[in-house]
Design a protein around this motif. Structure first.
Motif, short mmCIF file in Angstrom:
data_model
loop_
_atom_site.label_atom_id
_atom_site.label_comp_id
_atom_site.label_asym_id
_atom_site.label_seq_id
_atom_site.Cartn_x
_atom_site.Cartn_y
_atom_site.Cartn_z
N ILE A 169 35.18 1.21 -3.69
CA ILE A 169 35.60 2.12 -4.43
C ILE A 169 36.78 3.14 -4.12
CG2 ILE A 169 33.83 3.90 -4.09
CD1 ILE A 169 34.92 2.60 -7.67
N SER A 170 36.60 3.32 -2.63
CA SER A 170 37.63 4.34 -2.18
C SER A 170 39.01 3.50 -2.18
CB SER A 170 37.10 4.54 -0.69
OG SER A 170 38.18 5.43 -0.04
N ASP A 171 39.04 2.35 -1.58
CA ASP A 171 40.12 1.53 -1.32
C ASP A 171 40.74 1.18 -3.09
OD1 ASP A 171 39.73 1.37 1.20
OD2 ASP A 171 39.19 -0.72 1.31
N ALA A 172 39.97 1.06 -3.78
CA ALA A 172 40.63 0.63 -5.17
C ALA A 172 41.06 1.86 -5.86
CB ALA A 172 39.43 0.00 -6.04
N SER A 174 42.17 4.50 -4.30
CA SER A 174 43.40 4.86 -3.67
C SER A 174 44.76 4.04 -4.26
CB SER A 174 43.31 4.51 -2.20
OG SER A 174 42.26 5.51 -1.65
N ARG A 175 44.38 2.85 -4.51
CA ARG A 175 45.50 1.93 -4.96
C ARG A 175 45.91 2.39 -6.57
NH1 ARG A 175 42.20 -2.25 -2.96
NH2 ARG A 175 42.09 -2.94 -5.18
N TYR A 176 44.98 2.74 -7.16
CA TYR A 176 44.99 2.92 -8.65
C TYR A 176 44.86 4.65 -8.90
CZ TYR A 176 44.86 -2.22 -9.11
OH TYR A 176 45.14 -3.42 -8.81
N ALA A 177 45.31 5.45 -8.11
CA ALA A 177 45.06 6.76 -8.40
C ALA A 177 45.91 7.29 -9.72
CB ALA A 177 45.51 7.65 -7.25
N GLY A 178 45.02 8.15 -10.56
CA GLY A 178 45.57 8.54 -11.53
C GLY A 178 45.33 7.60 -12.96
N GLN A 179 44.71 6.47 -12.65
CA GLN A 179 44.68 5.47 -13.69
C GLN A 179 43.13 5.37 -14.49
OE1 GLN A 179 46.43 1.75 -12.35
NE2 GLN A 179 45.20 0.41 -13.64
N GLN A 180 43.40 4.97 -15.63
CA GLN A 180 41.95 4.60 -16.22
C GLN A 180 41.05 3.61 -15.58
OE1 GLN A 180 43.52 4.56 -20.52
NE2 GLN A 180 41.05 5.50 -20.94
N GLU A 194 39.87 8.60 -16.67
CA GLU A 194 40.71 8.42 -15.81
C GLU A 194 40.43 9.01 -14.60
OE1 GLU A 194 45.12 10.90 -15.32
OE2 GLU A 194 44.78 9.93 -17.35
N VAL A 195 40.62 8.65 -13.66
CA VAL A 195 40.51 8.93 -12.06
C VAL A 195 41.59 9.65 -11.53
CG1 VAL A 195 39.35 8.03 -9.88
CG2 VAL A 195 38.75 7.22 -12.05
N PRO A 196 41.55 10.77 -11.09
CA PRO A 196 42.79 11.49 -10.68
C PRO A 196 43.21 11.26 -9.38
CG PRO A 196 40.76 13.06 -10.60
CD PRO A 196 40.39 11.75 -11.50
N GLY A 197 42.07 10.63 -8.42
CA GLY A 197 42.47 10.38 -7.14
C GLY A 197 41.76 9.75 -6.38
N PRO A 198 41.65 9.31 -5.10
CA PRO A 198 40.56 8.55 -4.30
C PRO A 198 39.22 9.03 -4.49
CG PRO A 198 42.63 8.95 -3.10
CD PRO A 198 42.59 9.62 -4.11
N VAL A 199 38.31 8.04 -4.57
CA VAL A 199 36.99 8.63 -4.62
C VAL A 199 36.38 8.33 -3.10
CG1 VAL A 199 34.61 8.22 -5.52
CG2 VAL A 199 36.48 8.01 -6.95
#
Length: 233
Positions: A169-172, A174-180, A194-199
């Motif tokens: 989840i952290s890697d994903a 990070s790659r798709y930051a700010g995306q739904q 929408e996830v604003p940044g890395p988890v």
């Protein structure tokens, strides 16, 4: 669909869907809904807590205003007459295997009245269609789910993952930051926040004052952790 403010992310994996659901007008005045409401019965293997979670998931899939009760080994779902069409839509999902996955949203199209959860591309209860990327996380990577309240965001669900799940989840994110991202189960998008940044830690999904919605999302994660099959009774 209720918009969710997400501090961390997650999603649900689609499952093959087929089957038949019987529904009828409720006649028992002592139930927790008016006699004119329409009902559908389901079964699922497991204990009472599993059946309660399955009832919450079915209510989430059926839409706002849906009620449920657990009677022994049966789950009874109820909707008002104006929403009776929700029950035949649900029958196309039976049997439902509660596999959960988290997927990036690649594209969103306008709502379609003919879109039923379980149809490709995935859609939500409102008919909104989503084109999704491959799963980055399954419910089997969930190690804990807790519903609580946060002084800043209100009612929320906190989800913890295994070490492998946390890395994924952290890697994903990070790659798709700010995306739904889509929380998907039974081919239906339960939510697409929408996830604003890395988890980088436990996932927290918040929806202010809607405790019921948070309980239903938490139920989906618990069922995804140990998948079961929900069937029409």
């Amino acid at each position: 669909m209720v918009a969710l403010v997400v501090c961390l992310l997650l999603v649900v994996g689609g499952a093959g869907l087929s089957g038949y659901l019987l529904y009828h007008a409720a006649r028992d005045d002592d139930r927790g809904w008016p006699a004119s409401w329409h009902t559908a019965a389901f079964t699922v293997s497991g204990d009472d807590s599993t059946r309660v979670d399955a009832g919450r998931l079915l209510a989430l899939l059926a839409g706002t205003g849906t009620r449920y009760e657990v009677h022994g080994d049966r789950i009874v779902l109820a909707v008002p007459p104006a929403r009776a069409a929700a029950l035949p839509r649900l029958r196309s999902l039976m049997p439902v295997r509660t596999e959960l996955s988290v997927r990036p949203v690649l594209d969103v199209t306008s709502p379609s009245p003919g879109c039923t959860p379980g149809d490709p591309p995935a859609c939500d209860r409102s008919g909104q269609r989503y084109r999704l990327g491959p799963p980055v996380l399954s419910g089997r990577e969930v190690t804990g789910v807790r519903t609580g309240t946060d002084p800043e965001t209100g009612w929320s669900v906190t989800v913890r993952f295994s070490a492998a799940g946390q890395r994924a989840i952290s890697d994903a994110t990070s790659r798709y930051a700010g995306q739904q991202w889509a929380i998907v189960m039974a081919g239906a998008v339960l939510s697409a926040p929408e996830v604003p940044g890395p988890v980088s830690g436990p996932l927290q999904v918040s929806d202010g004052s809607d405790l019921g919605q948070m309980r239903r999302i938490a139920a989906a994660f618990r069922l995804g952790r140990h998948p079961v099959t929900i069937r029409a009774a």
